[in-house]
Design a protein around this motif. Structure first.
Motif, PDB file in Angstrom:
ATOM      1  N   GLN A  92      -7.569 -10.686  26.503  1.00 35.65           N
ATOM      2  CA  GLN A  92      -7.808 -11.688  25.476  1.00 35.65           C
ATOM      3  C   GLN A  92      -8.322 -13.005  26.073  1.00 35.65           C
ATOM      4  O   GLN A  92      -7.532 -13.844  26.494  1.00 35.65           O
ATOM      5  N   LYS A  94      -9.744 -16.731  25.412  1.00 43.78           N
ATOM      6  CA  LYS A  94      -9.590 -17.658  24.276  1.00 43.78           C
ATOM      7  C   LYS A  94     -10.013 -19.066  24.669  1.00 43.78           C
ATOM      8  O   LYS A  94      -9.981 -19.436  25.836  1.00 43.78           O
ATOM      9  N   LEU A 113      -8.491 -19.703  19.593  1.00 41.07           N
ATOM     10  CA  LEU A 113      -9.404 -18.741  18.972  1.00 41.07           C
ATOM     11  C   LEU A 113     -10.046 -17.937  20.083  1.00 41.07           C
ATOM     12  O   LEU A 113     -10.418 -18.499  21.127  1.00 41.07           O
ATOM     13  N   TYR A 115     -11.276 -13.599  21.417  1.00 39.17           N
ATOM     14  CA  TYR A 115     -11.685 -12.235  21.169  1.00 39.17           C
ATOM     15  C   TYR A 115     -10.734 -11.319  21.920  1.00 39.17           C
ATOM     16  O   TYR A 115     -10.273 -11.660  23.014  1.00 39.17           O
ATOM     17  N   THR A 116     -10.424 -10.186  21.344  1.00 35.87           N
ATOM     18  CA  THR A 116      -9.508  -9.234  21.966  1.00 35.87           C
ATOM     19  C   THR A 116     -10.248  -7.943  22.263  1.00 35.87           C
ATOM     20  O   THR A 116     -10.932  -7.399  21.402  1.00 35.87           O
ATOM     21  N   SER A 139     -12.142  -3.699  19.656  1.00 34.51           N
ATOM     22  CA  SER A 139     -12.194  -5.143  19.865  1.00 34.51           C
ATOM     23  C   SER A 139     -12.202  -5.849  18.525  1.00 34.51           C
ATOM     24  O   SER A 139     -12.410  -5.241  17.484  1.00 34.51           O
ATOM     25  N   GLY A 140     -11.973  -7.160  18.574  1.00 35.01           N
ATOM     26  CA  GLY A 140     -11.995  -7.964  17.357  1.00 35.01           C
ATOM     27  C   GLY A 140     -11.644  -9.406  17.633  1.00 35.01           C
ATOM     28  O   GLY A 140     -11.130  -9.755  18.692  1.00 35.01           O
ATOM     29  N   PHE A 141     -11.963 -10.248  16.662  1.00 29.20           N
ATOM     30  CA  PHE A 141     -11.655 -11.682  16.783  1.00 29.20           C
ATOM     31  C   PHE A 141     -10.166 -11.919  16.604  1.00 29.20           C
ATOM     32  O   PHE A 141      -9.502 -11.213  15.845  1.00 29.20           O
ATOM     33  N   THR A 164      -5.029 -10.308  15.629  1.00 25.50           N
ATOM     34  CA  THR A 164      -6.371  -9.806  15.875  1.00 25.50           C
ATOM     35  C   THR A 164      -6.768  -8.881  14.738  1.00 25.50           C
ATOM     36  O   THR A 164      -5.986  -8.028  14.325  1.00 25.50           O
ATOM     37  N   ASN A 167     -12.465  -4.571  14.815  1.00 21.99           N
ATOM     38  CA  ASN A 167     -13.732  -4.159  14.191  1.00 21.99           C
ATOM     39  C   ASN A 167     -13.820  -2.639  14.224  1.00 21.99           C
ATOM     40  O   ASN A 167     -14.390  -2.064  15.139  1.00 21.99           O
TER      41      ASN A 167
END
Length: 191
Positions: A92, A94, A113, A115-116, A139-141, A164, A167
């Motif tokens: 992660q 950030k 904020l 991304y993972t 993955s995702g924000f 998270t 996507n």
């Protein structure tokens, strides 16, 4: 070898005792899955992080962080014929803001904020079929919020929440909840 390690640690702590404001910190957290989410049956092993604060806009410090964690899900190992283990690796990166107020100088709320990136790997068997080596990247924000409390000038404890939204558009995982909710409890060192 032990002498070199001891000398290195001594140098780090000696240099840091003279610095007024630490820009770097390292942390070790215990991740706990909460709520009904994508990793709901997993339990945390460890989450290690590094933070660097590069801008001070009094009373806010802005920085970047990188965390890496490992979670294990062995809930299927007791259910015959499904006998497999799921290991999830999480990275992660950030950007975060940390609030530093003189009125509460030991307490530091923060918001991040990022991304993972997740990779989960299977090992074992499912209905007699070997699933070892099967893996998938997701993955995702993400959003991170928490609070740190200074025990001393160098040591702090913290509690943080990571959310998270993965996507996932196609495939077998689109049927599942794509939220990842982690509560992390940990300790850190300002270096």
């Amino acid at each position: 070898m032990k002498q070199n390690l001891l000398l290195t640690l001594l140098l780090i702590f000696t240099i840091n005792t003279y610095s007024q404001d630490s820009k770097f910190s390292i942390e070790a957290n215990y991740p706990i899955t909460i709520d009904n989410n994508f990793l709901q049956d997993a339990y945390g092993i460890v989450d290690i992080g590094l933070k660097y604060r590069f801008v001070e806009l009094n009373p806010i410090k802005i920085g970047v962080s990188l965390n890496g964690g490992v979670l294990i899900d062995n809930s299927n190992q007791n259910n015959s014929p499904q006998d497999f283990l799921v290991t999830t690796y999480i990275i992660q990166p950030k950007v975060f803001g940390e609030l530093n107020l003189e009125s509460i100088e030991k307490l530091h709320p923060f918001l991040g904020l990022g991304y993972t990136f997740m990779n989960y790997q299977l090992s074992g068997s499912n209905n007699g079929i070997d699933v070892s080596g099967i893996s998938e990247n997701l993955s995702g924000f993400g959003l991170n919020l928490g609070v740190a409390y200074d025990i001393s000038n160098k040591i702090f404890v913290q509690v943080q929440y990571d959310f998270t939204k993965l996507n996932i558009k196609d495939g077998p995982n689109e049927k599942f909840n794509t939220n990842v909710n982690l509560l992390k409890i940990g300790i850190g060192l300002k270096i």
